[in-house]
Design a protein around this motif. Sequence first.
Motif, PDB file in Angstrom:
ATOM      1  N   ARG A 215       0.825  -1.198   0.000  1.00 59.23           N
ATOM      2  CA  ARG A 215       0.000   0.000   0.000  1.00 59.23           C
ATOM      3  C   ARG A 215       0.864   1.255   0.000  1.00 59.23           C
ATOM      4  NH1 ARG A 215      -4.227   2.011   4.480  1.00 59.23           N
ATOM      5  NH2 ARG A 215      -3.224   3.992   4.148  1.00 59.23           N
ATOM      6  N   THR A 216       1.888   1.235   0.833  1.00 62.31           N
ATOM      7  CA  THR A 216       2.800   2.376   0.905  1.00 62.31           C
ATOM      8  C   THR A 216       3.557   2.548  -0.409  1.00 62.31           C
ATOM      9  OG1 THR A 216       3.063   1.810   3.233  1.00 62.31           O
ATOM     10  CG2 THR A 216       4.582   3.447   2.336  1.00 62.31           C
TER      11      THR A 216
ATOM     12  N   GLU B 117       1.198   4.091  -2.906  1.00 62.69           N
ATOM     13  CA  GLU B 117       0.988   5.514  -2.598  1.00 62.69           C
ATOM     14  C   GLU B 117       2.205   6.354  -2.981  1.00 62.69           C
ATOM     15  OE1 GLU B 117      -2.125   5.130   1.194  1.00 62.69           O
ATOM     16  OE2 GLU B 117       0.025   5.387   1.555  1.00 62.69           O
ATOM     17  N   THR B 118       3.374   5.834  -2.657  1.00 60.30           N
ATOM     18  CA  THR B 118       4.610   6.575  -2.937  1.00 60.30           C
ATOM     19  C   THR B 118       4.796   6.780  -4.436  1.00 60.30           C
ATOM     20  OG1 THR B 118       5.581   5.531  -0.991  1.00 60.30           O
ATOM     21  CG2 THR B 118       7.105   6.594  -2.507  1.00 60.30           C
TER      22      THR B 118
ATOM     23  N   THR C 279       2.072   9.107  -5.961  1.00 56.77           N
ATOM     24  CA  THR C 279       2.289  10.485  -5.533  1.00 56.77           C
ATOM     25  C   THR C 279       3.421  11.113  -6.343  1.00 56.77           C
ATOM     26  OG1 THR C 279       1.544   9.946  -3.304  1.00 56.77           O
ATOM     27  CG2 THR C 279       2.840  11.955  -3.550  1.00 56.77           C
TER      28      THR C 279
ATOM     29  N   LEU D  74      -5.692  11.118  -3.162  1.00 56.71           N
ATOM     30  CA  LEU D  74      -5.265   9.741  -3.437  1.00 56.71           C
ATOM     31  C   LEU D  74      -5.773   8.854  -2.312  1.00 56.71           C
ATOM     32  CD1 LEU D  74      -3.463   7.681  -4.993  1.00 56.71           C
ATOM     33  CD2 LEU D  74      -1.588   8.367  -3.523  1.00 56.71           C
ATOM     34  N   ALA D  75      -6.469   7.789  -2.683  1.00 57.62           N
ATOM     35  CA  ALA D  75      -6.934   6.837  -1.674  1.00 57.62           C
ATOM     36  C   ALA D  75      -6.579   5.436  -2.148  1.00 57.62           C
ATOM     37  CB  ALA D  75      -8.440   6.969  -1.482  1.00 57.62           C
ATOM     38  N   VAL D  76      -5.838   4.713  -1.320  1.00 56.74           N
ATOM     39  CA  VAL D  76      -5.441   3.346  -1.656  1.00 56.74           C
ATOM     40  C   VAL D  76      -5.915   2.438  -0.526  1.00 56.74           C
ATOM     41  CG1 VAL D  76      -3.521   1.788  -2.131  1.00 56.74           C
ATOM     42  CG2 VAL D  76      -3.391   4.173  -2.875  1.00 56.74           C
TER      43      VAL D  76
ATOM     44  N   VAL E   9      -8.176   1.806  -5.747  1.00 60.76           N
ATOM     45  CA  VAL E   9      -7.353   3.018  -5.859  1.00 60.76           C
ATOM     46  C   VAL E   9      -8.146   4.150  -6.508  1.00 60.76           C
ATOM     47  CG1 VAL E   9      -5.251   4.001  -6.866  1.00 60.76           C
ATOM     48  CG2 VAL E   9      -5.246   1.630  -6.088  1.00 60.76           C
TER      49      VAL E   9
ATOM     50  N   VAL F 251      -7.440   8.008  -7.783  1.00 62.70           N
ATOM     51  CA  VAL F 251      -6.432   9.036  -8.018  1.00 62.70           C
ATOM     52  C   VAL F 251      -7.111  10.240  -8.651  1.00 62.70           C
ATOM     53  CG1 VAL F 251      -4.146   9.517  -8.968  1.00 62.70           C
ATOM     54  CG2 VAL F 251      -4.889   7.155  -8.720  1.00 62.70           C
TER      55      VAL F 251
END
Lengths: 93, 112
Positions: free
Chosen positions: A4-5, A8-9, A12, A20-22, A45, A47
Amino acid sequence: MDYRTRIETKLTAGLEPVRLAVKDVSHRHAGHAGHDPRGESHFDVTVVSARFEGVGRVARQRLVYDLLADELKERVHALQLRTLTPAEDAASG
Amino acid sequence: MDQTVTERIKRDIEDNDVVLYMKGTPVFPQCGFSAAVVQVLSHMGVKFKGIDILVDPALRQGIKDFSNWPTIPQLYVKGEFVGGCDIVRDMYEQGELQSLLKEKGVAFNEAA
């Protein structure tokens, strides 16, 4: 770093999203063909990025898939994707 | 990439107006995303050919390479890649799938 991280990384850095929602939704796919018992196989996800303006649906999702190519090769089996411009996001409430 | 697989994909999407590469069959889908697309197409009364990629490992990878799209299902209309589950569902809700089929001359139940 968990998936997940990582997702997101990368999103982004690549799309500079305003929102942004994951969400890990792997549990919803338990027992199905692509399910990984370790989890982190399915993500929901959303975006919202200005980078999607003037870009078609397929091309938007390709931008996301290209950024997450490694994750998709390793563990992530499928993404449920919403790719919106800031204006579309505002309109969808 | 396996040349024979590419040739087969090209032939299938040329010979059939609407082709869905999916997990399982239209009657017994093996994945929720594939099932969702089958449901949309069936509801619209679109005649389509479902191709089960689970029974053919070469095709399973081949179709992803062919379209440069990493997931299944994949919908093709008149030889062109349309999208996966999220795109098909979204297009249907916006009336865009109906416009696309009409534009391409593919029959469906317009009352649906």
